[in-house]
Design a protein around this motif. Structure first.
Motif, short mmCIF file in Angstrom:
data_model
loop_
_atom_site.label_atom_id
_atom_site.label_comp_id
_atom_site.label_asym_id
_atom_site.label_seq_id
_atom_site.Cartn_x
_atom_site.Cartn_y
_atom_site.Cartn_z
N GLU A 160 0.83 -1.20 0.00
CA GLU A 160 0.00 0.00 0.00
C GLU A 160 0.87 1.26 0.00
O GLU A 160 0.60 2.22 -0.74
CB GLU A 160 -0.91 -0.02 1.23
N TYR B 267 -11.78 5.78 7.77
CA TYR B 267 -11.09 4.81 6.91
C TYR B 267 -11.15 5.25 5.45
O TYR B 267 -10.18 5.12 4.70
CB TYR B 267 -11.69 3.41 7.07
N TYR C 174 -7.98 5.74 3.04
CA TYR C 174 -7.84 5.03 1.77
C TYR C 174 -7.62 6.01 0.61
O TYR C 174 -6.80 5.76 -0.28
CB TYR C 174 -9.08 4.18 1.49
N ASN D 284 -14.05 -1.87 6.57
CA ASN D 284 -12.80 -2.47 7.02
C ASN D 284 -13.11 -3.76 7.78
O ASN D 284 -13.74 -3.71 8.84
CB ASN D 284 -12.04 -1.50 7.94
N LYS E 87 -14.63 -1.67 0.11
CA LYS E 87 -13.57 -0.68 -0.15
C LYS E 87 -13.33 -0.54 -1.65
O LYS E 87 -13.26 0.58 -2.18
CB LYS E 87 -12.28 -1.11 0.56
#
Length: 419
Positions: free
Chosen positions: A92, A130, A134, A340, A355
C-alpha cells in the motif's frame, strides 16, 4: 523509476524489511523500467548526504528529474486490531509513493458538511475516517466543504455527498447545478429511510432533473443476502467500476439500501446500472419489523432486478471531458464498521469488496482508470458469511443429499452382492 534502499538486503524472514525486499524484487521482475538498488550507508557514508538520509532503512523512490518520495521503515507495518500482531502494509505504501510520482495532476475530493452527513473525522464505526485514509493512500487530497458558507472551489475534482439527513437550500442546489454543468463530478450516497431518515426532497428534485429517481423504499433480496434479507450482496454489471470485482469474485455488501432508477432528464444524460439485486429481489415501501413475512406488493413495490447504483454521463458543450454523477442507494457500506473487515468484525458484514467498490467509483468519476482495480488485502482473521441461498444449498446437500446418496449406494452394493 529508481528505488534506492538505504540498507543491506534483509536476511530475516520474519522482518518487514525482508517482505519489502520480496515485493521490490517482484516490481523489478515485472517492469524492466524499475531499478532497485541497495546501498549500505555504513559502507558508503557518502550515501547519507547524497540521498539526504535521516534514518537507516529509508526507501527512496525517484522519478524524472529529482522528483522523490520516501518510505520509512516504521511505515511498513501497522498493528492488527484483531491479533495485535504487526501487519505488513508495504504494498500500500509503495503504491501510494508511485502514484505520487506518476500522477500528472492532483485530485482534490470534497465531502459536503452541514446537512448531517457522515464525517471524515469520525473514527467510530459510523464514521468515514477509513475512507479518508484510503483516499489519501492513493494520493487524493480530501477536504470538507460547507456549501452554505463558501463557493465550490475551482480545484474540486469530485464532490461527495454522504448520507445527508437535512435539506439542501435552494442556494446550495444552484451551486451544485452550476458545478455539474461545467463538467463537474458528483457522487451521492443515500441511506435507506429505515436506517436514518426520509429522502432529502430538495436534493431529490436536483437529481431528478439530472435523470435519477429515488423512492422512500428499502430493498429485500432473499436470494442474495446475509444475516437478514436487507443486507444485500449486489449483482455486478459489466460497468467499468465493477468489472475487476466481477472477474475477481470480490463481493461487497449493502447494509440497508434503497432503489435508484434512471429516467427522463433535461440534460440528455446516458445511464448505466452499476449494481443491482437478483431477479428475486424487490423494493418495498411499507416498513415492517418482521422481514420474514414481507411479501412483494405489485401496486407499490418494484420487482427485481432493482438497480442499487447508477452512473450518469453528460456531454458538456465546449468541454472535452463529460460531467458525471453516480448515485448509490446506500451509504452505510462505506462506514468504518463495514468497509474495514477488522473494524467490522463484530458486525460480520464488513466485506472486502466494499472498499474496492467505493474506491473504483471515485477512480471512474475522476477518469483515473489505472486506479480501478482490486486493492491488496491484509492477512487477518475473517468470518465466512454465506447468503441465505448458499446456506440452504449446503444444508440440503449435507442433511439430505449425502445421506440419500450413501443409502442408494448401499442398496446397490447389497443388490449386486446378492446376485
Amino acid at each position: 523509476l529508481s528505488i534506492v534502499v538505504l540498507r543491506s538486503p534483509s536476511t530475516d524472514p520474519t522482518s518487514a524489511d525482508w517482505r519489502a525486499d520480496l515485493l521490490l524484487e517482484q516490481y523489478k521482475r515485472i517492469n524492466k523500467y524499475i531499478n532497485v538498488e541497495y546501498i549500505n550507508p555504513i559502507e558508503k557514508p557518502s550515501a547519507k548526504s547524497k540521498y539526504q538520509m535521516t534514518q537507516v532503512g529509508e526507501i527512496v523512490f525517484t522519478y524524472g528529474q529529482g522528483k522523490q518520495v520516501r518510505v520509512y521503515r516504521k511505515d511498513l507495518t501497522t498493528q492488527s486490531k484483531v491479533t495485535s500482531d504487526p501487519l505488513f502494509i508495504g504494498e500500500e505504501k509503495f503504491t501510494q509513493s508511485i502514484y505520487t510520482l506518476l500522477d500528472s495532476e492532483s485530485f482534490v475530493i470534497y465531502f459536503t458538511v452541514g446537512h448531517g452527513e457522515r464525517q471524515l473525522q469520525d473514527r467510530g464505526g459510523e464514521g468515514l475516517s477509513y475512507v479518508k485514509t484510503y483516499l489519501e493512500n492513493e494520493n487524493y487530497k480530501v477536504k470538507d466543504l460547507n456549501i452554505i458558507l463558501e463557493n465550490i472551489p475551482t480545484d474540486a475534482s469530485l464532490i461527495v455527498i454522504a448520507a445527508p439527513i437535512e435539506n439542501f437550500s435552494d442556494f446550495e442546489i444552484e451551486k451544485l447545478n452550476n458545478y455539474v454543468k461545467t463538467g463537474g463530478k458528483l457522487l451521492v450516497l443515500y441511506d435507506s429511510f429505515l436506517d436514518r431518515s426520509r429522502f432529502n426532497s430538495n436534493l431529490g428534485i436536483f437529481l431528478s432533473d439530472w435523470g435519477f429517481k429515488t423512492k422512500n423504499d428499502y430493498i429485500i433480496d432473499t436470494a442474495s443476502s446475509v444475516v437478514i434479507p436487507v443486507n444485500i450482496v449486489p449483482q455486478y454489471t459489466s460497468h467499468p467500476i465493477t468489472q475487476t470485482l466481477k472477474e475477481g469474485n470480490v463481493f461487497a455488501c449493502l447494509v440497508v439500501a434503497r432503489s435508484i432508477l434512471s429516467g427522463e432528464n433535461i440534460y440528455n444524460g446516458s445511464f448505466e446500472n452499476i449494481i443491482t439485486t437478483t431477479p428475486q429481489g424487490y423494493s418495498k415501501e411499507e416498513a415492517t419489523f418482521d422481514l420474514s413475512r414481507a411479501r412483494f406488493n405489485p401496486r407499490t413495490d418494484i420487482s427485481g432486478p432493482v438497480p442499487l447504483a447508477i452512473s450518469g454521463t453528460y456531454e458538456i458543450e465546449g468541454r472535452k471531458d463529460p460531467a458525471r454523477i453516480v448515485v448509490f442507494g446506500d451509504a452505510t457500506f462505506i462506514l468504518n464498521a463495514y468497509i474495514n473487515p477488522e473494524q467490522g468484525q463484530s458486525v460480520d458484514i464488513a466485506f472486502a469488496g466494499n472498499k474496492d467498490l467505493f474506491m473504483n467509483t471515485v477512480a471512474y468519476l475522476l477518469e483515473a482508470r489505472q486506479k480501478i482495480t482490486i486493492r491488496p488485502k491484509e492477512a487477518s482473521i475473517k468470518n465466512l458469511t454465506l447468503t441465505t441461498t448458499q446456506t440452504n444449498f449446503i444444508r440440503y446437500i449435507a442433511q439430505i443429499g449425502l445421506p440419500c446418496l450413501f443409502g442408494i449406494l448401499g442398496i446397490l452394493i447389497w443388490f449386486f452382492r446378492r446376485r
